[in-house]
Design an enzyme around this catalytic site. Structure first.
Site, PDB file in Angstrom:
ATOM      1  CE  LYS A  22      -1.572   1.512   4.087  1.00 24.42           C
ATOM      2  NZ  LYS A  22      -1.225   2.887   4.463  1.00 24.42           N
ATOM      3  CG  ASN A  23       2.328   2.813   3.550  1.00 24.59           C
ATOM      4  OD1 ASN A  23       1.169   3.151   3.298  1.00 24.59           O
ATOM      5  ND2 ASN A  23       2.776   2.632   4.788  1.00 24.59           N
ATOM      6  CB  CYS A 116      -3.101  11.091  12.506  1.00 25.72           C
ATOM      7  SG  CYS A 116      -2.786   9.371  12.226  1.00 25.72           S
ATOM      8  NE  ARG A 121       1.352   9.824  10.675  1.00 28.70           N
ATOM      9  CZ  ARG A 121       0.800   8.910   9.884  1.00 28.70           C
ATOM     10  NH1 ARG A 121      -0.377   8.411  10.172  1.00 28.70           N
ATOM     11  NH2 ARG A 121       1.433   8.526   8.803  1.00 28.70           N
ATOM     12  CG  ASP A 305       4.000   1.074   9.555  1.00 29.25           C
ATOM     13  OD1 ASP A 305       3.544   1.880  10.375  1.00 29.25           O
ATOM     14  OD2 ASP A 305       4.265   1.387   8.376  1.00 29.25           O
ATOM     15  NE  ARG A 397      -6.396   3.539   6.028  1.00 24.87           N
ATOM     16  CZ  ARG A 397      -5.739   4.367   6.836  1.00 24.87           C
ATOM     17  NH1 ARG A 397      -6.259   4.710   7.978  1.00 24.87           N
ATOM     18  NH2 ARG A 397      -4.576   4.851   6.490  1.00 24.87           N
TER      19      ARG A 397
HETATM   20  N1  EPU Z   1       7.549  14.294  10.821  1.00 21.97           N
HETATM   21  C1  EPU Z   1       7.640  15.629  11.138  1.00 21.97           C
HETATM   22  N2  EPU Z   1       7.336  16.542  10.177  1.00 21.97           N
HETATM   23  C2  EPU Z   1       6.943  16.184   8.924  1.00 21.97           C
HETATM   24  C3  EPU Z   1       6.856  14.826   8.600  1.00 21.97           C
HETATM   25  C4  EPU Z   1       7.163  13.892   9.578  1.00 21.97           C
HETATM   26  O1  EPU Z   1       7.994  15.980  12.262  1.00 21.97           O
HETATM   27  O2  EPU Z   1       6.684  17.077   8.097  1.00 21.97           O
HETATM   28  C5  EPU Z   1       7.878  13.267  11.840  1.00 21.97           C
HETATM   29  C6  EPU Z   1       6.669  12.419  12.227  1.00 21.97           C
HETATM   30  O3  EPU Z   1       5.889  13.037  13.220  1.00 21.97           O
HETATM   31  C7  EPU Z   1       7.327  11.154  12.715  1.00 21.97           C
HETATM   32  C8  EPU Z   1       8.550  11.026  11.809  1.00 21.97           C
HETATM   33  O4  EPU Z   1       8.758  12.325  11.244  1.00 21.97           O
HETATM   34  O5  EPU Z   1       7.759  11.282  14.029  1.00 21.97           O
HETATM   35  C9  EPU Z   1       8.444  10.036  10.677  1.00 21.97           C
HETATM   36  O6  EPU Z   1       7.188  10.181  10.014  1.00 21.97           O
HETATM   37  P1  EPU Z   1       7.032   9.965   8.454  1.00 21.97           P
HETATM   38  O7  EPU Z   1       6.860  11.281   7.798  1.00 21.97           O
HETATM   39  O8  EPU Z   1       8.114   9.083   7.952  1.00 21.97           O
HETATM   40  O9  EPU Z   1       5.645   9.209   8.377  1.00 21.97           O
HETATM   41  P2  EPU Z   1       4.660   9.266   7.156  1.00 21.97           P
HETATM   42  O10 EPU Z   1       5.410   9.491   5.906  1.00 21.97           O
HETATM   43  O11 EPU Z   1       3.511  10.153   7.476  1.00 21.97           O
HETATM   44  C10 EPU Z   1       4.785   6.734   6.494  1.00 21.97           C
HETATM   45  C11 EPU Z   1       3.796   5.620   6.350  1.00 21.97           C
HETATM   46  C12 EPU Z   1       3.312   5.189   7.725  1.00 21.97           C
HETATM   47  C13 EPU Z   1       4.517   4.727   8.532  1.00 21.97           C
HETATM   48  C14 EPU Z   1       5.556   5.847   8.614  1.00 21.97           C
HETATM   49  C15 EPU Z   1       6.837   5.456   9.303  1.00 21.97           C
HETATM   50  C16 EPU Z   1       2.823   6.088   4.182  1.00 21.97           C
HETATM   51  C17 EPU Z   1       1.629   6.480   3.408  1.00 21.97           C
HETATM   52  N3  EPU Z   1       2.691   6.070   5.517  1.00 21.97           N
HETATM   53  O12 EPU Z   1       4.076   7.785   7.149  1.00 21.97           O
HETATM   54  O13 EPU Z   1       2.421   4.112   7.542  1.00 21.97           O
HETATM   55  O14 EPU Z   1       4.108   4.370   9.833  1.00 21.97           O
HETATM   56  O15 EPU Z   1       5.898   6.297   7.266  1.00 21.97           O
HETATM   57  O16 EPU Z   1       7.461   4.431   8.638  1.00 21.97           O
HETATM   58  O17 EPU Z   1       3.864   5.766   3.618  1.00 21.97           O
HETATM   59  C18 EPU Z   1       0.437   2.931   7.872  1.00 21.97           C
HETATM   60  O18 EPU Z   1       0.572   2.446   6.755  1.00 21.97           O
HETATM   61  O19 EPU Z   1      -0.383   2.510   8.712  1.00 21.97           O
HETATM   62  C19 EPU Z   1       1.269   4.024   8.290  1.00 21.97           C
HETATM   63  C20 EPU Z   1       0.925   4.816   9.293  1.00 21.97           C
END
Ligand code: EPU
Length: 418
Positions: A22-23, A116, A121, A305, A397
């Site tokens: 998915k991701n 969320c 996030r 995850d 999902r």
């Molecule tokens: N963060 C910030 N600022 C930002 C973006 C992220 O502070 O602008 C912080 C977040 O709060 C967190 C860390 O950086 O502490 C890492 O978050 P990341 O941005 O990597 O998470 P994401 O991209 O929103 C993706 C996956 C998640 C998975 C995380 C971590 C997708 C669509 N989602 O989320 O998947 O848990 O990376 O590997 O790729 C899921 O599929 O259930 C899911 C939540």
């Protein structure tokens, strides 16, 4: 909403096929916004989230069709650059359209994803990266409007912590920017590499594949892509852990064990037998599992995850296990539910201390986030008696045909309307 009924205490046995990730599929679909022509994406799972991002692309004027697990997407006549709250609120990853829309149309308006269940996030890294590439940003009425008068220009962004969708968004914006962009402390998750490979196949110039420093030399235009979505490493990990929790043995096919380095080391330390080949993996649980400690980290560390699922496994281990979550601040919501099933867990800050018990018991529990649901599923498979997991729309999902796959492994599981 549906609920999942599991009649537990039955070992798993058999073979199942792992779906596309998915991701990985979500950013690949978003990247089709970057170039006209029919894009072909193989191995796309048919899930609520993939349907949501396609619905979002439709609102911009895109066309798509599905042929089995192959998705064809055409974004020739984009006539709208606004991602509305109605769609974005159902899926945070909708933010992935911001970078490509801005790169192609010079303008994008995307509803802010909002809160969320697994923490605050924020998307500040995404916004800062676009700003560094010369975009003007305006935050108003819950929407971010980004524009780049002439063109985005190359810029440098450093992430305080590696962000998966942040890296993906900036990559997609930078491939069509004028000049060179650098992403420092970029995420190295296999899903990011899948996107890098798609962009390179479209004619993008990117250096640093699989590293934490990506250099992008902007090009004037891109061609349509043909790419295969990588196997879902989290789905693979979830079934490996489920076999550890419920007992038995299984073979998972069409997966990529090399994407799960930390999990495989940890599961072997817990006493599971794991045999890897290039695209399949065999797991069995010869005896009660040993307790192990884990700490979540960005790839190649232990994935956040899979933290909840591993906690269900540790609930049935021989000793004391410390599970530390370092990525998201509110990702222990499964703890209260696991305790309803007889698990002994104490939370201390961002660590959970799990004392293994001999048996879990079926109970009525509630699914909170996606991965918490999978944890309760694993616990339910191992528990004595019947477990009813309500609000399981999260599981739909993520897990393609989860009920069918669990039944193929011999589990007594069914879905019912609540
Ligand atoms: N963060 C910030 N600022 C930002 C973006 C992220 O502070 O602008 C912080 C977040 O709060 C967190 C860390 O950086 O502490 C890492 O978050 P990341 O941005 O990597 O998470 P994401 O991209 O929103 C993706 C996956 C998640 C998975 C995380 C971590 C997708 C669509 N989602 O989320 O998947 O848990 O990376 O590997 O790729 C899921 O599929 O259930 C899911 C939540």
């Amino acid at each position: 909403m549906d609920k999942l009924i599991i009649d537990g205490a039955r070992k798993l046995q058999g073979e199942i096929r792992i779906s596309g990730a998915k991701n990985a599929a979500l950013p690949l679909i978003a990247a089709t916004l970057l170039a006209p022509g029919w894009h072909i994406i193989h191995n796309v799972p048919d899930l609520r989230d993939t349907r949501t991002i396609l619905a979002l692309l439709e609102t911009f004027g895109a066309e798509w069709k599905r042929e089995g697990s192959t998705l064809l997407v055409k974004t020739d006549s984009l006539n709208n650059f606004e991602a509305s709250y109605d769609l974005v609120k159902t899926m945070r990853a909708s933010i992935l359209v911001l970078g490509p829309l801005l790169a192609r149309m010079g303008k994008a308006k995307v509803s802010l994803p909002g809160g969320c269940a697994i923490g605050a996030r924020p998307i500040d890294f995404h916004l800062q990266g676009l700003k560094n590439m010369g975009a003007s940003l305006d935050l108003e009425d819950g929407y971010v409007t980004a524009s780049a008068q002439n063109h985005l220009t190359g810029g440098t962004i450093y992430f305080d912590v590696p962000s998966v969708t942040g890296t993906e968004n900036i990559l997609m914006a930078a491939v069509l920017a004028k000049g060179e962009s650098v992403i420092k402390n970029a995420a190295r998750e296999p899903e990011v590499t899948n996107l890098v490979d798609m962009l390179i196949s479209m004619g993008a110039r990117i250096e640093g594949r699989e590293t934490d420093r990506l250099t992008i030399h902007g090009v004037k235009s891109l061609n349509p892509a043909e790419i295969t979505t990588i196997p879902d490493r989290i789905e693979t990990g979830t079934y490996l852990i489920a076999v550890g929790t419920a007992g038995g043995e299984a073979t998972l096919t069409h997966c990529n064990p090399s994407h799960l380095p930390a999990l495989i080391v940890k599961l072997r330390a817990a006493g599971l037998i794991i045999k890897e080949s290039e695209n399949s993996i065999f797991v069995s649980r010869p005896a009660k599992v040993q307790s192990i400690d884990i700490k979540t980290h960005p790839y190649p560390g232990f994935p956040t995850d899979l933290q909840a699922q591993l906690m269900a496994l540790m609930s049935l281990s021989t000793g004391l296990s410390v599970i530390t979550e370092t990525i998201f601040e509110n990702r222990f919501m499964h703890v209260a539910e696991l305790k309803r099933m007889g698990a002994e867990i104490k939370i201390n800050g961002n660590s959970a201390i799990v004392k293994g018990v001999n048996q879990l018991n079926g109970a009525q529990v509630m699914a909170t986030d996606l991965r918490a649901s999978a944890s309760l599923g694993g616990a339910g498979l191992a528990a004595q008696g019947v477990t009813e997991i309500s609000r399981i729309y999260h599981l739909d999902r993520e897990n393609e045909d989860m009920v069918g796959k669990l039944q193929a492994l011999g589990a007594r599981v069914s879905k019912e309307k609540e």
